[in-house]
Design a protein around this motif. Structure first.
Motif, PDB file in Angstrom:
ATOM      1  N   VAL A   1     -10.895   5.621 -14.825  1.00  0.00           N
ATOM      2  CA  VAL A   1     -10.673   4.371 -15.570  1.00  0.00           C
ATOM      3  C   VAL A   1     -11.959   3.872 -16.210  1.00  0.00           C
ATOM      4  O   VAL A   1     -11.929   3.288 -17.296  1.00  0.00           O
ATOM      5  CB  VAL A   1     -10.033   3.264 -14.686  1.00  0.00           C
ATOM      6  CG1 VAL A   1      -8.610   3.635 -14.313  1.00  0.00           C
ATOM      7  CG2 VAL A   1     -10.846   2.956 -13.465  1.00  0.00           C
TER       8      VAL A   1
ATOM      9  N   GLY B   1      -5.413   0.986 -11.987  1.00  0.00           N
ATOM     10  CA  GLY B   1      -5.233   0.975 -13.431  1.00  0.00           C
ATOM     11  C   GLY B   1      -5.167  -0.450 -13.973  1.00  0.00           C
ATOM     12  O   GLY B   1      -5.830  -0.786 -14.956  1.00  0.00           O
ATOM     13  N   TRP B   2      -4.393  -1.277 -13.287  1.00  0.00           N
ATOM     14  CA  TRP B   2      -4.235  -2.672 -13.714  1.00  0.00           C
ATOM     15  C   TRP B   2      -5.576  -3.408 -13.644  1.00  0.00           C
ATOM     16  O   TRP B   2      -5.976  -4.101 -14.567  1.00  0.00           O
ATOM     17  CB  TRP B   2      -3.192  -3.351 -12.826  1.00  0.00           C
ATOM     18  CG  TRP B   2      -3.116  -4.831 -13.023  1.00  0.00           C
ATOM     19  CD1 TRP B   2      -2.456  -5.496 -14.021  1.00  0.00           C
ATOM     20  CD2 TRP B   2      -3.740  -5.832 -12.215  1.00  0.00           C
ATOM     21  NE1 TRP B   2      -2.631  -6.850 -13.878  1.00  0.00           N
ATOM     22  CE2 TRP B   2      -3.418  -7.092 -12.780  1.00  0.00           C
ATOM     23  CE3 TRP B   2      -4.537  -5.795 -11.060  1.00  0.00           C
ATOM     24  CZ2 TRP B   2      -3.866  -8.284 -12.229  1.00  0.00           C
ATOM     25  CZ3 TRP B   2      -4.983  -6.974 -10.519  1.00  0.00           C
ATOM     26  CH2 TRP B   2      -4.651  -8.213 -11.092  1.00  0.00           C
TER      27      TRP B   2
ATOM     28  N   ALA C   1      -2.719   3.506  -7.202  1.00  0.00           N
ATOM     29  CA  ALA C   1      -3.004   3.976  -8.557  1.00  0.00           C
ATOM     30  C   ALA C   1      -2.693   2.885  -9.578  1.00  0.00           C
ATOM     31  O   ALA C   1      -3.493   2.619 -10.477  1.00  0.00           O
ATOM     32  CB  ALA C   1      -2.194   5.234  -8.846  1.00  0.00           C
ATOM     33  N   ILE C   2      -1.529   2.243  -9.429  1.00  0.00           N
ATOM     34  CA  ILE C   2      -1.157   1.191 -10.383  1.00  0.00           C
ATOM     35  C   ILE C   2      -2.135   0.021 -10.286  1.00  0.00           C
ATOM     36  O   ILE C   2      -2.595  -0.514 -11.295  1.00  0.00           O
ATOM     37  CB  ILE C   2       0.303   0.732 -10.148  1.00  0.00           C
ATOM     38  CG1 ILE C   2       1.251   1.864 -10.542  1.00  0.00           C
ATOM     39  CG2 ILE C   2       0.616  -0.539 -10.937  1.00  0.00           C
ATOM     40  CD1 ILE C   2       2.709   1.583 -10.319  1.00  0.00           C
TER      41      ILE C   2
ATOM     42  N   ARG D   1       1.450  -5.600 -24.071  1.00  0.00           N
ATOM     43  CA  ARG D   1       1.030  -6.838 -24.720  1.00  0.00           C
ATOM     44  C   ARG D   1       1.222  -6.774 -26.224  1.00  0.00           C
ATOM     45  O   ARG D   1       1.579  -7.744 -26.854  1.00  0.00           O
ATOM     46  CB  ARG D   1      -0.451  -7.115 -24.416  1.00  0.00           C
ATOM     47  CG  ARG D   1      -0.669  -7.740 -23.060  1.00  0.00           C
ATOM     48  CD  ARG D   1      -1.997  -8.463 -23.026  1.00  0.00           C
ATOM     49  NE  ARG D   1      -2.592  -8.275 -21.726  1.00  0.00           N
ATOM     50  CZ  ARG D   1      -3.604  -7.450 -21.475  1.00  0.00           C
ATOM     51  NH1 ARG D   1      -4.155  -6.778 -22.461  1.00  0.00           N
ATOM     52  NH2 ARG D   1      -4.068  -7.334 -20.265  1.00  0.00           N
TER      53      ARG D   1
ATOM     54  N   THR E   1      -1.018  11.573  -9.241  1.00  0.00           N
ATOM     55  CA  THR E   1      -1.377  10.212  -8.831  1.00  0.00           C
ATOM     56  C   THR E   1      -2.416   9.626  -9.783  1.00  0.00           C
ATOM     57  O   THR E   1      -2.348   8.457 -10.164  1.00  0.00           O
ATOM     58  CB  THR E   1      -1.951  10.221  -7.396  1.00  0.00           C
ATOM     59  OG1 THR E   1      -1.195  11.127  -6.606  1.00  0.00           O
ATOM     60  CG2 THR E   1      -1.910   8.852  -6.778  1.00  0.00           C
TER      61      THR E   1
ATOM     62  N   ALA F   1       4.738   8.628 -11.250  1.00  0.00           N
ATOM     63  CA  ALA F   1       4.875   7.892  -9.994  1.00  0.00           C
ATOM     64  C   ALA F   1       5.941   8.563  -9.132  1.00  0.00           C
ATOM     65  O   ALA F   1       5.747   8.778  -7.922  1.00  0.00           O
ATOM     66  CB  ALA F   1       5.245   6.441 -10.274  1.00  0.00           C
TER      67      ALA F   1
ATOM     68  N   SER G   1      -1.246   3.530 -16.280  1.00  0.00           N
ATOM     69  CA  SER G   1      -0.826   2.147 -16.034  1.00  0.00           C
ATOM     70  C   SER G   1      -1.710   1.144 -16.761  1.00  0.00           C
ATOM     71  O   SER G   1      -1.208   0.140 -17.275  1.00  0.00           O
ATOM     72  CB  SER G   1      -0.756   1.841 -14.540  1.00  0.00           C
ATOM     73  OG  SER G   1      -2.026   1.905 -13.978  1.00  0.00           O
ATOM     74  N   SER G   2      -3.028   1.417 -16.841  1.00  0.00           N
ATOM     75  CA  SER G   2      -3.866   0.438 -17.543  1.00  0.00           C
ATOM     76  C   SER G   2      -3.550   0.442 -19.038  1.00  0.00           C
ATOM     77  O   SER G   2      -3.578  -0.590 -19.693  1.00  0.00           O
ATOM     78  CB  SER G   2      -5.346   0.683 -17.277  1.00  0.00           C
ATOM     79  OG  SER G   2      -5.771   1.859 -17.872  1.00  0.00           O
TER      80      SER G   2
ATOM     81  N   VAL H   1       0.981   5.604  -5.049  1.00  0.00           N
ATOM     82  CA  VAL H   1       1.379   5.077  -6.354  1.00  0.00           C
ATOM     83  C   VAL H   1       0.888   3.630  -6.520  1.00  0.00           C
ATOM     84  O   VAL H   1       0.335   3.269  -7.561  1.00  0.00           O
ATOM     85  CB  VAL H   1       2.914   5.159  -6.531  1.00  0.00           C
ATOM     86  CG1 VAL H   1       3.363   4.410  -7.774  1.00  0.00           C
ATOM     87  CG2 VAL H   1       3.354   6.612  -6.619  1.00  0.00           C
TER      88      VAL H   1
ATOM     89  N   LEU I   1       4.076   7.134 -16.962  1.00  0.00           N
ATOM     90  CA  LEU I   1       3.728   6.317 -15.795  1.00  0.00           C
ATOM     91  C   LEU I   1       4.804   6.443 -14.713  1.00  0.00           C
ATOM     92  O   LEU I   1       4.509   6.748 -13.559  1.00  0.00           O
ATOM     93  CB  LEU I   1       3.561   4.855 -16.224  1.00  0.00           C
ATOM     94  CG  LEU I   1       3.474   3.806 -15.110  1.00  0.00           C
ATOM     95  CD1 LEU I   1       2.290   4.071 -14.199  1.00  0.00           C
ATOM     96  CD2 LEU I   1       3.351   2.410 -15.705  1.00  0.00           C
TER      97      LEU I   1
ATOM     98  N   MET J   1      -9.595   8.473  -9.798  1.00  0.00           N
ATOM     99  CA  MET J   1      -9.096   7.303 -10.522  1.00  0.00           C
ATOM    100  C   MET J   1     -10.221   6.384 -10.954  1.00  0.00           C
ATOM    101  O   MET J   1     -10.261   5.928 -12.091  1.00  0.00           O
ATOM    102  CB  MET J   1      -8.243   6.447  -9.581  1.00  0.00           C
ATOM    103  CG  MET J   1      -6.831   6.809  -9.485  1.00  0.00           C
ATOM    104  SD  MET J   1      -6.168   5.669  -8.259  1.00  0.00           S
ATOM    105  CE  MET J   1      -5.129   6.793  -7.401  1.00  0.00           C
TER     106      MET J   1
ATOM    107  N   VAL K   1      -0.989   8.356 -12.931  1.00  0.00           N
ATOM    108  CA  VAL K   1      -0.356   7.038 -12.766  1.00  0.00           C
ATOM    109  C   VAL K   1      -1.388   5.945 -13.052  1.00  0.00           C
ATOM    110  O   VAL K   1      -1.124   5.016 -13.814  1.00  0.00           O
ATOM    111  CB  VAL K   1       0.224   6.865 -11.343  1.00  0.00           C
ATOM    112  CG1 VAL K   1       0.697   5.436 -11.122  1.00  0.00           C
ATOM    113  CG2 VAL K   1       1.372   7.830 -11.110  1.00  0.00           C
ATOM    114  N   ALA K   2      -2.580   6.098 -12.465  1.00  0.00           N
ATOM    115  CA  ALA K   2      -3.624   5.085 -12.657  1.00  0.00           C
ATOM    116  C   ALA K   2      -4.036   4.997 -14.117  1.00  0.00           C
ATOM    117  O   ALA K   2      -4.118   3.906 -14.699  1.00  0.00           O
ATOM    118  CB  ALA K   2      -4.828   5.402 -11.779  1.00  0.00           C
TER     119      ALA K   2
ATOM    120  N   ALA L   1      -8.583  -2.170 -13.769  1.00  0.00           N
ATOM    121  CA  ALA L   1      -9.476  -1.707 -14.838  1.00  0.00           C
ATOM    122  C   ALA L   1      -9.100  -2.380 -16.147  1.00  0.00           C
ATOM    123  O   ALA L   1      -9.977  -2.798 -16.909  1.00  0.00           O
ATOM    124  CB  ALA L   1      -9.373  -0.194 -14.965  1.00  0.00           C
ATOM    125  N   GLY L   2      -7.805  -2.519 -16.390  1.00  0.00           N
ATOM    126  CA  GLY L   2      -7.337  -3.188 -17.603  1.00  0.00           C
ATOM    127  C   GLY L   2      -7.822  -4.627 -17.667  1.00  0.00           C
ATOM    128  O   GLY L   2      -8.242  -5.099 -18.719  1.00  0.00           O
TER     129      GLY L   2
END
Lengths: 309, 260
Positions: free
Chosen positions: A254, B250-251, B246-247, A74, A59, A228, A66-67, B243, A224, A250, A62-63, B253-254
């Motif tokens: 991050v 992450g997003w 977590a996504i 991009r 898990t 997941a 994903s970032s 999940v 990712l 997480m 995944v975090a 933080a981005g």
């Protein structure tokens, strides 16, 4: 501050866990890796049950991925077609991984398989990376320019059937090694609680000859989605994903990754790879010592049925 | 009419009173400080206090013939596999395994004196009082040699003691008055959830003359319970939730750390 984990059923010091997440996040930002191969052992060595550690780190991966995927998206540095085919293999491998995980757990050989796999894969990959980075450093010092892409060179993989064209990667290869690679990484990732980026990236570069500017984004993209899937499979199968533990890791992760990424920009690529290789080897060695040294206690217990099983 | 009733009730009182005096058995009454232990996110272990009164006992300390007490707190049963490592191709791996069935997940015994001196072995084995007297039934399938079985039993008890889940405390029951007693049983942070039994035994000359049994529930509550229930009953939803969290993390933080 002590916090009781609902799935692991033990209290942990939340700041220690947060710090672990942060430290591993820092390293993962520095080296551009998921960090699962560091985090899972750290959790196991600090007393979290191995099954919970492995499932929860999937898990966390995944975090952290994903970032990074957003950033590479991009920059358009992801080969979606390649990533998707890798991912199909990955989900399949992950499913088999969860099944095997439960079988090993029931016969009491999970811990030794985890340890042996860590020794084998970390030892092999770490050794290769160390060798490669030392060569790169020597080359740089001696002033010989490294060879660029060698489009003319082919290995046995390029002779396989079912070829597909991957435009962004400028590749024309069979899907068999791509699916196979995805499946192996997904399988190992699920059993070992790692994203597998440190195995995926070299494999994509050396076996499939994917260009280096596409490799990391594509690898992260596949990690990712595979992780997941692994999280969902672990939740349904082993029921050992601890959401509280995962969240703590997480958030630490991050934040740490941001500082790591900034520091990584000041270091050379080959130096970074050598440091990473040493780190990988050190973790592998730690597991090897545990396997080879006479244990302090020959006995261990595992709950099989009833409360807390 | 009312006079007759009064007379009747007086007679009744007298007869019951006489019966109480004749009865040889001693009365034992116990009470728990709490009959529900709720595990929340700040749970780091707790303890329960057991109070009790044993009437009509003339207790002389250090007199082997006098009354003695033992209190056992027992958790819900578990099946537990004990494994022993051995060398295989130079690597230490689990080799032999012994499965103990229906063993208590938690076991604490408090007593007034050394357990062995309270009664003989058979009595203690029957009642399961004392760590050496718990019934550790093994399953039929086992690759452990008969001569090694005691080693597995001892290792099992030792490991459970290390985890704080099994304990034996002699002389930990204190008498507040001639007949009133109390004891504290610590419950560590890793106690399994479920229904516990608290059994108290009053011994005289190696025999149980009175006993009580009460229940104690250990349960997760609030957020801990909701999370655990969700993971058990709706695993797919739980996995997808993990999940998504977590996504999202992450997003987020981005977005926060975006440089441009």
């Amino acid at each position: 501050m002590q916090l009781y984990l609902p799935i692991a059923e033990i209290p942990v010091n939340i700041f220690v866990i947060f710090g672990m997440g942060g430290a591993v996040g820092f390293l993962s930002g520095l080296f551009g890796i998921g960090g699962g191969f560091l985090l899972t052992p750290l959790l196991i060595f600090s007393g979290i049950p191995p099954a919970v550690s492995v499932a929860t780190v999937t898990t966390q991966v995944v975090a952290s991925s994903s970032s990074a995927v957003v950033t590479y998206w991009r920059r358009k540095a992801i080969d979606l077609k390649l990533g998707t085919i890798l991912l199909c293999g990955g989900v399949f491998g992950s499913l088999i991984g969860v099944v095997l995980f439960q079988v090993l757990q029931s016969i009491g050989q999970l811990d030794v398989v985890i340890s042996l796999s860590y020794v084998t894969f970390l030892g092999a990959i770490g050794g290769l990376m160390l060798f490669e980075s030392i060569r790169a450093i020597r080359r740089r010092k001696s002033g010989v320019a490294p060879k660029a892409r060698r489009p003319g060179q082919h290995n046995w993989i390029h002779g396989l059937p079912l070829k597909v064209r991957f435009r962004r990667s400028k590749l024309y290869v069979s899907v068999i090694p791509v699916v196979g690679l995805g499946a192996i990484i997904g399988f190992l990732g699920t059993i070992l609680g790692i994203g597998g980026g440190f195995m995926m990236v070299p494999a994509l570069i050396y076996l499939l000859r994917v260009p280096t500017n596409i490799v990391i984004g594509t690898s992260l993209f596949q990690i990712l989605f595979t992780m997941a899937a692994a999280t969902v499979f672990h939740s349904m199968g082993t029921k050992t994903v601890d959401i509280v533990l995962a969240m703590t890791l997480m958030i630490g992760g991050v934040i740490g990754a941001q500082f790591g990424a900034r520091m990584g920009q000041n270091l050379r690529g080959d130096q970074l790879r050598m440091l990473l290789a040493l780190l990988v080897l050190a973790v592998g060695l730690r597991f090897a010592i545990d396997l080879l040294l006479t244990p302090d206690d020959f006995y261990s217990i595992a709950i099989r049925k009833g409360a807390g099983a | 009419m009312s006079r007759l009733f009064l007379l009747l009730s007086m007679v009744l009182c007298l007869t019951t009173g006489a019966q109480a005096q004749e009865r040889p058995a001693q009365e034992l009454v116990t009470s728990l400080s709490s009959d529900l232990i709720s595990i929340q996110s700040n749970f780091t272990g707790t303890e329960i206090v057991i109070f009790g009164q044993a009437s009509d006992i003339q207790r002389q300390p250090n007199d082997p013939s006098s009354y003695e007490l033992a209190i056992v707190v027992e958790g819900p049963p578990q099946d537990i596999t004990t494994r022993r490592k051995g060398r295989f191709l130079g690597v230490w791996v689990n080799r032999e395994a012994e499965r103990f069935q229906h063993v208590p997940s938690f076991y604490a015994v408090a007593s007034t004196v050394n357990i062995g001196s309270m009664a003989n072995r058979t009595v203690l084995d029957d009642l399961g009082i004392g760590l050496n007297h718990i019934n550790l039934a093994v399953s039929g399938v086992s690759n452990v040699a008969l001569s090694d079985r005691d080693d597995f039993r001892r290792a099992f008890i030792r490991l459970r003691k290390q985890m704080g889940l099994y304990s034996e405390q002699e002389a930990s029951i204190t008498f507040l008055t001639e007949t009133m007693f109390r004891t504290n049983i610590p419950l560590p942070a890793n106690i399994p959830v479920g229904d516990y039994k608290v059994k108290s035994f009053l011994f005289l000359h190696g025999h149980v003359v009175a006993q009580t049994e009460q229940t104690l529930a250990v349960a997760k509550s609030g957020f801990e319970q909701v999370t655990f229930e969700m993971a058990q009953s709706y695993p797919l939803f739980y996995g997808v939730l993990a999940v998504s969290l977590a996504i999202f993390t992450g997003w987020l933080a981005g977005v926060i750390f975006r440089k441009d």
